[in-house]
Design an enzyme around this catalytic site. Structure first.
Site, PDB file in Angstrom:
ATOM      1  N   ASP A  32       0.968  -1.262  -0.153  1.00 37.88           N
ATOM      2  CA  ASP A  32      -0.030   0.184  -0.117  1.00 37.88           C
ATOM      3  C   ASP A  32       0.875   1.089  -0.044  1.00 37.88           C
ATOM      4  O   ASP A  32       2.089   1.249   0.332  1.00 37.88           O
ATOM      5  CB  ASP A  32      -0.844   0.040   1.278  1.00 37.88           C
ATOM      6  N   GLY A  70      -6.882   0.632  -5.382  1.00 40.10           N
ATOM      7  CA  GLY A  70      -7.419   1.635  -6.536  1.00 40.10           C
ATOM      8  C   GLY A  70      -8.294   2.779  -5.795  1.00 40.10           C
ATOM      9  O   GLY A  70      -8.846   2.552  -4.740  1.00 40.10           O
ATOM     10  N   TYR A 133     -15.575   4.862 -12.564  1.00 42.28           N
ATOM     11  CA  TYR A 133     -15.055   3.789 -11.774  1.00 42.28           C
ATOM     12  C   TYR A 133     -15.651   2.393 -12.101  1.00 42.28           C
ATOM     13  O   TYR A 133     -14.728   1.446 -12.268  1.00 42.28           O
ATOM     14  CB  TYR A 133     -15.771   3.999 -10.348  1.00 42.28           C
ATOM     15  N   ARG A 171     -30.821  -1.009   0.057  1.00 45.66           N
ATOM     16  CA  ARG A 171     -30.077  -1.724  -1.077  1.00 45.66           C
ATOM     17  C   ARG A 171     -29.024  -2.835  -0.492  1.00 45.66           C
ATOM     18  O   ARG A 171     -28.764  -3.989  -1.045  1.00 45.66           O
ATOM     19  CB  ARG A 171     -29.563  -0.711  -2.210  1.00 45.66           C
TER      20      ARG A 171
HETATM   21  C1  15L Z   1     -18.289  -0.318  -4.377  1.00 38.44           C
HETATM   22  O1  15L Z   1     -17.701  -0.704  -5.649  1.00 38.44           O
HETATM   23  C2  15L Z   1     -17.395   0.701  -3.604  1.00 38.44           C
HETATM   24  O2  15L Z   1     -16.260   0.658  -3.780  1.00 38.44           O
HETATM   25  C3  15L Z   1     -18.133   0.605  -2.213  1.00 38.44           C
HETATM   26  O3  15L Z   1     -17.547   1.785  -1.813  1.00 38.44           O
HETATM   27  C4  15L Z   1     -19.552   0.281  -2.081  1.00 38.44           C
HETATM   28  O4  15L Z   1     -20.059   1.612  -2.550  1.00 38.44           O
HETATM   29  C5  15L Z   1     -20.080  -0.811  -3.149  1.00 38.44           C
HETATM   30  O5  15L Z   1     -19.465  -0.754  -4.354  1.00 38.44           O
HETATM   31  C6  15L Z   1     -21.641  -0.810  -3.128  1.00 38.44           C
HETATM   32  O6  15L Z   1     -22.011  -0.865  -4.341  1.00 38.44           O
HETATM   33  O7  15L Z   1     -22.209  -0.600  -2.127  1.00 38.44           O
END
Ligand code: 15L
Length: 260
Positions: A32, A70, A133, A171
């Site tokens: 890291d 990342g 992302y 969710r």
């Molecule tokens: C992800 O890929 C994120 O890195 C994480 O912070 C969450 O937000 C997660 O997805 C999610 O979908 O809850």
């Protein structure tokens, strides 16, 4: 004892894996940009995933890589390009150069975040990133497939859901991955013999889930947690979701609305 290099080891998911994998026979090497807190059994390399020399040094003597490093949320494209896309290329390149047998790649549900709600979302659904992302995660899955086919690496891309100590939103009653189940999932991805390239969803055994867990179970993942145990509290705090809410409509939830 087999040794695994974890990039992004100082992050939250890295912390869960560093705590859980040593008890399952894995020696951890952390990587890291910041020094790790350090469990007694681990060694640590401070470096950047865009630095090929630092990666080569970190790959020395490891059997597998878990690539978590990342930017974990939406960000300007230039940042995503540099850290998530170039950085992931550098990690796969280092694995190839150094002869690391297996790479377990932390993809994300956001690689397919614009998938509309359906009975059951399979892993072979069209890649529908919801953000830059998510697009970087599509790239990571793609380079994993390329390096598996071209250079014989064993690659598993894990489309992680929401990996937190407890589910905090409605969710997450579907997308939650408990820390304990995350350890079991990455254990399975590290140890299942004879694979070339696999994509799996990474969530717990959530009663409300509509993402297919069969591909992960095929690798030996045996989730023990169900977000339903938290449903009453979460619904009390947040209220039910309207069907027009992106959190309800899309696999990636509100990420479909996030701007860099
Ligand atoms: C992800 O890929 C994120 O890195 C994480 O912070 C969450 O937000 C997660 O997805 C999610 O979908 O809850």
């Amino acid at each position: 004892m087999a040794r695994v290099l974890i990039t992004g080891a100082a992050g939250a998911v890295g912390g869960y894996l560093r705590a859980g994998l040593p008890g399952l026979g894995w020696q951890i090497r952390g990587f890291d940009r910041v020094p790790g807190e350090g469990l007694a059994t681990e060694d640590w390399h401070v470096g950047d995933i865009r630095d090929a020399e630092a990666l080569d040094a970190a790959c020395d003597g490891v059997d597998a890589i878990i690539h978590l490093a990342g930017i974990p949320v939406e960000a300007p494209f230039a940042d995503i390009l540099s850290t998530n896309i170039d950085g992931t290329y550098q990690v796969f390149e280092a694995a190839r150069r150094c002869g690391v047998r297996r790479v377990v790649y932390a993809s994300s549900n956001h690689a397919v975040g614009f998938t509309p709600r359906t009975e059951l979302a399979g892993v072979d659904t069209r890649q529908r990133p919801d953000t830059y992302y998510g697009l970087s995660k599509v790239f990571g899955e793609g380079i994993g497939s390329l390096y598996a086919d071209k250079y014989g690496l064993e690659v598993v891309a894990v489309r992680i859901g929401s990996c937190f100590p407890v589910p905090r939103t409605v969710r997450m009653l579907e997308s939650w991955l408990s820390p304990a189940d995350a350890v079991d999932l990455f254990r399975a991805c590290l140890t299942t013999p004879g694979l070339r390239y696999e994509v799996v969803y990474g969530i717990s055994a959530n009663s409300r889930a509509w993402w297919d867990l069969a591909p992960a179970r095929k690798l030996g993942y045996d989730p023990q947690d169900d977000a339903e145990a938290f449903a009453a509290d979460v619904l009390m705090a947040c209220g039910p979701l309207d069907e027009s809410d992106p959190e309800y409509r899309y696999l990636g939830g509100a990420f479909t609305t996030h701007e860099p």
